[in-house]
Design an enzyme around this catalytic site. Structure first.
Site, PDB file in Angstrom:
ATOM      1  N   ASP A   1      33.021  41.854  42.020  1.00  0.00           N
ATOM      2  CA  ASP A   1      33.236  42.318  40.648  1.00  0.00           C
ATOM      3  C   ASP A   1      31.933  42.660  39.951  1.00  0.00           C
ATOM      4  O   ASP A   1      31.904  43.432  39.008  1.00  0.00           O
ATOM      5  CB  ASP A   1      33.984  41.259  39.847  1.00  0.00           C
ATOM      6  CG  ASP A   1      35.415  41.183  40.316  1.00  0.00           C
ATOM      7  OD1 ASP A   1      35.674  40.497  41.323  1.00  0.00           O
ATOM      8  OD2 ASP A   1      36.267  41.862  39.710  1.00  0.00           O
TER       9      ASP A   1
ATOM     10  N   GLN B   1      46.299  36.800  45.464  1.00  0.00           N
ATOM     11  CA  GLN B   1      46.023  38.223  45.752  1.00  0.00           C
ATOM     12  C   GLN B   1      45.910  38.486  47.256  1.00  0.00           C
ATOM     13  O   GLN B   1      46.211  39.587  47.724  1.00  0.00           O
ATOM     14  CB  GLN B   1      44.723  38.676  45.060  1.00  0.00           C
ATOM     15  CG  GLN B   1      44.829  38.865  43.568  1.00  0.00           C
ATOM     16  CD  GLN B   1      44.453  37.625  42.786  1.00  0.00           C
ATOM     17  OE1 GLN B   1      44.603  36.504  43.262  1.00  0.00           O
ATOM     18  NE2 GLN B   1      43.996  37.802  41.562  1.00  0.00           N
TER      19      GLN B   1
END
Ligand code: MRU
Length: 365
Positions: free
Chosen positions: A267, A226
């Site tokens: 997250d 990512q």
């Protein structure tokens, strides 16, 4: 800047992030099953973006029921709950997913504010003052879910801007006098993970827009890259000076004194300040501590889970072995080898300089 999520008027349009950086491809989704699949396969990824996509997925579920049967209000509410339960199984770690689904369910019932955080809830709470009856026809229920999803998309962009304003002055305090503000980030907590300018990248975009000299190092972020595929792409497209390094190179980078501060997204943040983020973040935090580099976490309050006491209890997603043993179909390890592939790790609060939300800073005393 590439648009991550959009509502076309009839479909949820997502940039397919599995295809970046090679191809810019958008997919239009019209069913909860396709939204579930997109979240699971990381077509859409990053905690805030997952939450917003799921809210639209909830709407698609109710709309389908209403279109098919012209359902009663009760049946539409039951369909909403079913769809939310289903979408909640797509990925376990980012609390934004559960926060968003809870929010659309509560708003439709007029019970107002989801319990997970306090952020954008100010808006929801304001709208919920006084009793809002449950709409008495199914299409009004569907409409209310859609409006909420659209509001969440808009709010997410505002929250990113606020995060940038909170973070930039903090980061600038660490800038060495003779060089650009030099930041290291891990994974993608960027525009591609949100509906705005990202969380960890927000101060980068603001600095760039304000002419503040800036250099960013982006960890490649194995196994799904990512950092290399997404963060480097979006920053470079914006004209920001970005350098990619393999994950095992950040120690030598920090040892050489090249990094003023680390900034990452999250997250889920537990009540003890434990921070779940892309696997590898913990290693970066340990290195930062060792080399005396400040370590900042950009956390919209939709990523804070005050009901979970300890970071160690955050559910960690484990993903397919093939993510480690293959890249683009090419083997990177021998078939059949055992693989350890957690998608996230948890950084304890003691390694964190500050968790920065859109409302202010959560700092060790
Ligand atoms: O598996 P991913 O790509 O969804 O992981 C994303 C991250 O770990 C991000 O850093 C996090 O979601 C924050 S996004 C603002």
């Amino acid at each position: 800047m590439l648009t991550t999520i959009e509502w076309t008027g009839s479909a949820l349009r997502l940039l397919d992030q599995t295809r970046l950086p090679g191809e810019v491809v958008y997919v239009d989704l019209t069913t909860p099953a396709s939204v579930h699949d997109a979240i699971k396969r990381l077509v859409v990824r990053g905690a805030p973006a997952i939450g917003v996509a799921a809210a639209f997925g909830a709407y698609l579920g109710v709309r389908a029921a209403v279109d098919a049967t012209g359902d009663t209000a009760d049946a539409a509410l039951a369909k909403l709950d079913d769809t939310c339960r289903y979408l909640a199984t797509a990925r376990p770690t980012a609390v934004n997913l559960f926060w968003a689904l809870d929010r659309v369910q509560r708003v439709v019932r007029g019970t107002g504010v989801p319990p997970v955080n306090t952020a954008a809830q100010a808006t929801v709470a304001a709208r919920s003052t006084g009793f809002q009856p449950v709409p008495d026809d199914a299409s009004a229920i569907a409409q209310r879910v859609l409006q909420e999803a659209q509001l969440m998309l808009k709010e997410d962009a505002q929250i990113c801007d606020q995060l940038g304003e909170q973070l930039l002055p903090l980061l600038l305090r660490h800038q060495k006098f003779d060089r650009p503000l030099t930041l290291l980030t891990h994974c993608n907590a960027g525009a591609l993970a949100t509906c705005g300018i990202g969380t960890a990248t927000a101060p980068m975009y603001l600095a760039h827009a304000r002419g503040i000299p800036l250099k960013v190092y982006a960890d490649e972020t194995r196994p799904l890259l990512q950092g290399a595929r997404l963060t480097a792409t979006e920053l470079r497209r914006a004209g920001i000076d970005v350098t990619v390094l393999c994950d095992n190179m950040s120690a030598s980078l920090m040892a050489g004194g090249a990094v003023d501060a680390v900034v990452v997204g999250t997250d889920r943040v537990a009540a003890d300040g434990g921070v779940a983020n892309k696997v590898g973040t913990l290693g970066v935090a340990i290195l930062a501590k060792h080399f005396g580099v400040p370590f900042y976490v950009a956390a919209p309050t939709s990523s804070i889970d005050p009901h979970l006491p300890h970071g160690r209890d955050i559910p960690i997603e484990h993903r397919a072995a093939t993510e480690v043993t293959r890249w683009g179909g090419v083997p990177t390890a021998e078939d059949g080898v055992a693989v350890y592939n957690p998608a996230f790790d948890v950084t304890p609060f003691e390694l964190v300089t500050a968790i920065v939300t859109e409302h202010g800073v959560w700092k060790k005393s």
